[in-house]
Design a protein around this motif. Structure first.
Motif, mmCIF file in Angstrom:
data_model
loop_
_atom_site.group_PDB
_atom_site.id
_atom_site.type_symbol
_atom_site.label_atom_id
_atom_site.label_comp_id
_atom_site.label_asym_id
_atom_site.label_seq_id
_atom_site.Cartn_x
_atom_site.Cartn_y
_atom_site.Cartn_z
ATOM 1 N N LEU A 290 -62.588 -6.546 137.115
ATOM 2 C CA LEU A 290 -62.100 -5.166 137.181
ATOM 3 C C LEU A 290 -60.868 -5.006 136.308
ATOM 4 O O LEU A 290 -59.943 -5.814 136.375
ATOM 5 C CB LEU A 290 -61.746 -4.809 138.631
ATOM 6 C CG LEU A 290 -61.058 -3.471 138.880
ATOM 7 C CD1 LEU A 290 -61.989 -2.297 138.566
ATOM 8 C CD2 LEU A 290 -60.574 -3.383 140.318
ATOM 9 N N VAL A 291 -60.879 -3.938 135.508
ATOM 10 C CA VAL A 291 -59.711 -3.583 134.695
ATOM 11 C C VAL A 291 -59.479 -2.079 134.782
ATOM 12 O O VAL A 291 -60.362 -1.313 135.164
ATOM 13 C CB VAL A 291 -59.873 -3.974 133.203
ATOM 14 C CG1 VAL A 291 -60.013 -5.480 133.037
ATOM 15 C CG2 VAL A 291 -61.040 -3.243 132.566
ATOM 16 N N HIS A 292 -58.281 -1.664 134.389
ATOM 17 C CA HIS A 292 -58.007 -0.244 134.199
ATOM 18 C C HIS A 292 -58.733 0.176 132.930
ATOM 19 O O HIS A 292 -58.985 -0.649 132.042
ATOM 20 C CB HIS A 292 -56.502 -0.010 134.061
ATOM 21 C CG HIS A 292 -56.138 1.426 133.955
ATOM 22 N ND1 HIS A 292 -55.955 2.050 132.739
ATOM 23 C CD2 HIS A 292 -55.963 2.376 134.898
ATOM 24 C CE1 HIS A 292 -55.656 3.322 132.946
ATOM 25 N NE2 HIS A 292 -55.665 3.554 134.248
ATOM 26 N N GLU A 293 -59.071 1.451 132.815
ATOM 27 C CA GLU A 293 -59.834 1.926 131.653
ATOM 28 C C GLU A 293 -59.124 1.676 130.321
ATOM 29 O O GLU A 293 -59.766 1.634 129.281
ATOM 30 C CB GLU A 293 -60.161 3.414 131.808
ATOM 31 C CG GLU A 293 -58.963 4.321 131.837
ATOM 32 C CD GLU A 293 -59.326 5.780 132.066
ATOM 33 O OE1 GLU A 293 -60.525 6.099 132.147
ATOM 34 O OE2 GLU A 293 -58.407 6.599 132.164
ATOM 35 N N THR A 294 -57.809 1.473 130.337
ATOM 36 C CA THR A 294 -57.078 1.162 129.108
ATOM 37 C C THR A 294 -57.020 -0.341 128.842
ATOM 38 O O THR A 294 -56.478 -0.771 127.837
ATOM 39 C CB THR A 294 -55.630 1.703 129.167
ATOM 40 O OG1 THR A 294 -54.960 1.083 130.281
ATOM 41 C CG2 THR A 294 -55.611 3.214 129.321
ATOM 42 N N GLY A 295 -57.580 -1.130 129.757
ATOM 43 C CA GLY A 295 -57.580 -2.585 129.604
ATOM 44 C C GLY A 295 -58.784 -3.067 128.813
ATOM 45 O O GLY A 295 -59.378 -2.318 128.035
ATOM 46 N N LYS A 296 -59.169 -4.308 129.058
ATOM 47 C CA LYS A 296 -60.255 -4.943 128.298
ATOM 48 C C LYS A 296 -61.615 -4.610 128.909
ATOM 49 O O LYS A 296 -62.336 -5.482 129.386
ATOM 50 C CB LYS A 296 -60.015 -6.447 128.254
ATOM 51 C CG LYS A 296 -58.717 -6.801 127.546
ATOM 52 C CD LYS A 296 -58.410 -8.271 127.649
ATOM 53 C CE LYS A 296 -57.061 -8.552 127.000
ATOM 54 N NZ LYS A 296 -56.601 -9.916 127.238
ATOM 55 N N ALA A 297 -61.960 -3.316 128.849
ATOM 56 C CA ALA A 297 -63.199 -2.840 129.474
ATOM 57 C C ALA A 297 -64.441 -3.482 128.864
ATOM 58 O O ALA A 297 -65.449 -3.643 129.543
ATOM 59 C CB ALA A 297 -63.280 -1.322 129.383
ATOM 60 N N HIS A 298 -64.362 -3.885 127.596
ATOM 61 C CA HIS A 298 -65.515 -4.521 126.946
ATOM 62 C C HIS A 298 -65.786 -5.916 127.502
ATOM 63 O O HIS A 298 -66.843 -6.494 127.233
ATOM 64 C CB HIS A 298 -65.311 -4.573 125.434
ATOM 65 C CG HIS A 298 -64.133 -5.398 125.014
ATOM 66 N ND1 HIS A 298 -62.829 -4.975 125.194
ATOM 67 C CD2 HIS A 298 -64.068 -6.625 124.447
ATOM 68 C CE1 HIS A 298 -62.012 -5.916 124.746
ATOM 69 N NE2 HIS A 298 -62.737 -6.923 124.288
ATOM 70 N N GLU A 299 -64.848 -6.464 128.286
ATOM 71 C CA GLU A 299 -65.015 -7.797 128.879
ATOM 72 C C GLU A 299 -65.043 -7.737 130.398
ATOM 73 O O GLU A 299 -64.885 -8.753 131.061
ATOM 74 C CB GLU A 299 -63.861 -8.708 128.433
ATOM 75 C CG GLU A 299 -63.824 -8.924 126.939
ATOM 76 C CD GLU A 299 -62.577 -9.660 126.460
ATOM 77 O OE1 GLU A 299 -62.681 -10.304 125.409
ATOM 78 O OE2 GLU A 299 -61.522 -9.592 127.129
ATOM 79 N N ALA A 300 -65.220 -6.530 130.943
ATOM 80 C CA ALA A 300 -65.149 -6.346 132.390
ATOM 81 C C ALA A 300 -66.433 -5.763 132.953
ATOM 82 O O ALA A 300 -67.158 -5.048 132.267
ATOM 83 C CB ALA A 300 -63.980 -5.426 132.733
#
Length: 195
Positions: free
Chosen positions: A55-65
């Motif tokens: 889980l990440v925030h949408e500004t985080g590493k969403a392509h790896e989550a």
């Protein structure tokens, strides 16, 4: 340019709201005090490529989550601080509406392990470490990291066994278990009872 104490107190009252004797809201995070549970919305992100984050925030590493949330990382952390959760091992569950009812399963069951012991995630607990400060900033906020599957001291939650693998090609979403993309989810951190 520094706000007055009154202005800051008013902002704090709007930020942390007591909904009932048992429930506090920190932004969009629901804190059920008696159950020591945090609940907040998320959506499914990646299904096919290797995962570095659950889980990440949408500004985080969403392509790896696998999961993404719009909820600010600091809201999750403030709610956790209210129940003194640092260093504790939460049970993490994901729920969504399914056929008029609710599907609710442990986060571990949504993650498939490859090239490592199949019980890597189930044999050890998640740990709420609460991130670190880097260059004067709360790293989890800067990075958007909430639940890591790799060694990430910036993330709010890590998994010791997963981090010890030092691999980024081991964890994948269970294609047949998560809901379809776009289905609203709830993530729950259920902390052990207070000692």
């Amino acid at each position: 340019g520094i706000p007055s104490v009154e202005v800051m107190q008013a902002a704090a009252k709007n930020y942390i709201k007591e909904v009932s004797a048992n429930e506090v809201r920190v932004g969009e995070v629901r804190l059920l005090k008696k159950e020591r549970t945090l609940i907040f919305p998320a959506t499914l992100a990646v299904k096919t490529q290797p995962l570095e984050y659950a889980l990440v925030h949408e500004t985080g590493k969403a392509h790896e989550a696998m999961l993404v949330t719009k909820v600010p990382v600091q809201d999750v952390h403030v709610a956790a601080l209210l129940i003194e959760a640092i260093g504790q091992a939460p049970q993490i569950e994901v729920s969504w509406r399914k056929h008029g009812g609710e599907a609710r399963i442990p986060l571990n069951d949504l993650i498939r392990v490859q090239k490592a012991a199949p019980d890597t995630l189930s044999a050890n607990p998640w740990i709420y470490n609460g991130s670190e400060f880097l260059h004067g900033s709360f790293a989890a906020m800067t990075e958007g990291s909430i639940i890591a599957l790799v060694n990430d001291p910036s993330a709010l939650v890590n998994h010791r066994a997963a981090a010890a693998l030092m691999r980024d090609d081991v964890f994948f979403a269970h294609i047949d278990k998560p809901p379809a993309e776009g289905v609203p989810l709830s993530v729950m951190f259920i902390f052990p009872s207070a000692q």
